[in-house]
Write a protein that holds these residues in place. Structure first.
Motif, mmCIF file in Angstrom:
data_model
loop_
_atom_site.group_PDB
_atom_site.id
_atom_site.type_symbol
_atom_site.label_atom_id
_atom_site.label_comp_id
_atom_site.label_asym_id
_atom_site.label_seq_id
_atom_site.Cartn_x
_atom_site.Cartn_y
_atom_site.Cartn_z
ATOM 1 N N LEU A 39 0.804 -1.219 0.000
ATOM 2 C CA LEU A 39 0.000 0.000 0.000
ATOM 3 C C LEU A 39 0.837 1.269 0.000
ATOM 4 N N ARG A 59 -1.081 8.800 1.314
ATOM 5 C CA ARG A 59 -1.605 7.445 1.098
ATOM 6 C C ARG A 59 -1.904 6.771 2.434
ATOM 7 N N VAL A 63 -5.553 5.398 3.593
ATOM 8 C CA VAL A 63 -5.764 3.993 3.965
ATOM 9 C C VAL A 63 -6.365 3.891 5.364
ATOM 10 N N LEU A 74 -8.019 -4.347 4.071
ATOM 11 C CA LEU A 74 -6.932 -3.841 3.235
ATOM 12 C C LEU A 74 -7.003 -4.367 1.809
ATOM 13 N N ARG A 78 -6.656 -1.956 -1.244
ATOM 14 C CA ARG A 78 -5.597 -2.163 -2.248
ATOM 15 C C ARG A 78 -6.201 -2.258 -3.653
#
Length: 222
Positions: A39, A59, A63, A74, A78
């Motif tokens: 990620l 980022r 996230v 995740l 992703r």
């Protein structure tokens, strides 16, 4: 946020300091876990130390916000970034991972009540029974939860009538936690992986529960 001298990059400590207020549980191990999951891709110095760009920090913020506000695992996050990189799409994924939508910003109490078409008392009842948590600002999914209670209240079903659902949910999560097993407290990356696995398992459990409701409704002739 203070800039490191000349490099324009940030150390792990600087990233943690910059994001600590919004994400107090963020650790260096969690940053490394996000890297292992593909990620973020921090640069490395000649000595092997990680250095994070402003884009990396943005980022990480995205996230963690998607995990916190949309309860997304995740793998879904992703996949979102892969879609964005491939097509230039700018929307956030829905909680089901089946589509893309723009997430609404966190809402103040009055805005949440208005968006859900609820009353202050209904929000207080949802909080008192543990279906929502009292916060200064509320995440996007709180609108859906409160709106669902508006629909249920229209036929006389109140939050207090559904406390058995919360008890069942706690029992089921307990089951999943025992199945996954504990993570060593000293290994933050393993704890993060365990939490991610629990998110995925809870999604599977939600699918099974929804199907059980539908089958029961079909059998009852509804």
């Amino acid at each position: 946020m203070s800039q490191p001298a000349t490099s324009g990059l940030f150390t792990i400590g600087q990233v943690l300091a910059a994001l600590q207020h919004e994400f107090p549980d963020l650790t260096g191990s969690k940053l490394r876990f996000l890297e292992d999951e593909g990620l973020i891709t921090p640069a490395r110095t000649a000595a092997g130390y990680r250095k994070y760009s402003s884009d990396d920090i943005e980022r990480v913020t995205t996230v963690l916000s998607m995990q916190r506000d949309l309860y997304l695992p995740l793998r879904v996050i992703r996949a979102h970034f892969e879609t964005v990189e491939a097509s230039g799409a700018a929307a956030l994924p829905s909680a089901s991972g089946s589509g893309m939508r723009v997430a609404r910003p966190r809402l103040k109490r009055a805005d949440l009540i208005s968006a859900a078409g609820a009353t202050p008392q209904l929000l207080d009842d949802a909080i008192a029974t543990g279906f929502l948590v009292a916060e200064e600002t509320y995440p996007d999914h709180a609108v859906s939860v409160l709106a669902a209670f508006v629909t249920l209240r229209s036929v006389g079903v109140e939050p207090r009538h559904l406390t058995a659902l919360r008890a069942a949910a706690a029992r089921d999560i307990n089951l999943l936690e025992r199945a996954v097993g504990p993570a060593r407290r000293s290994d933050a990356a393993a704890a993060a992986r365990r939490q991610e696995q629990l998110h995925e398992l809870s999604e599977a459990l939600e699918t099974v529960y929804t199907q059980a409701l539908r089958r029961t409704l079909e059998r009852s002739g509804g």
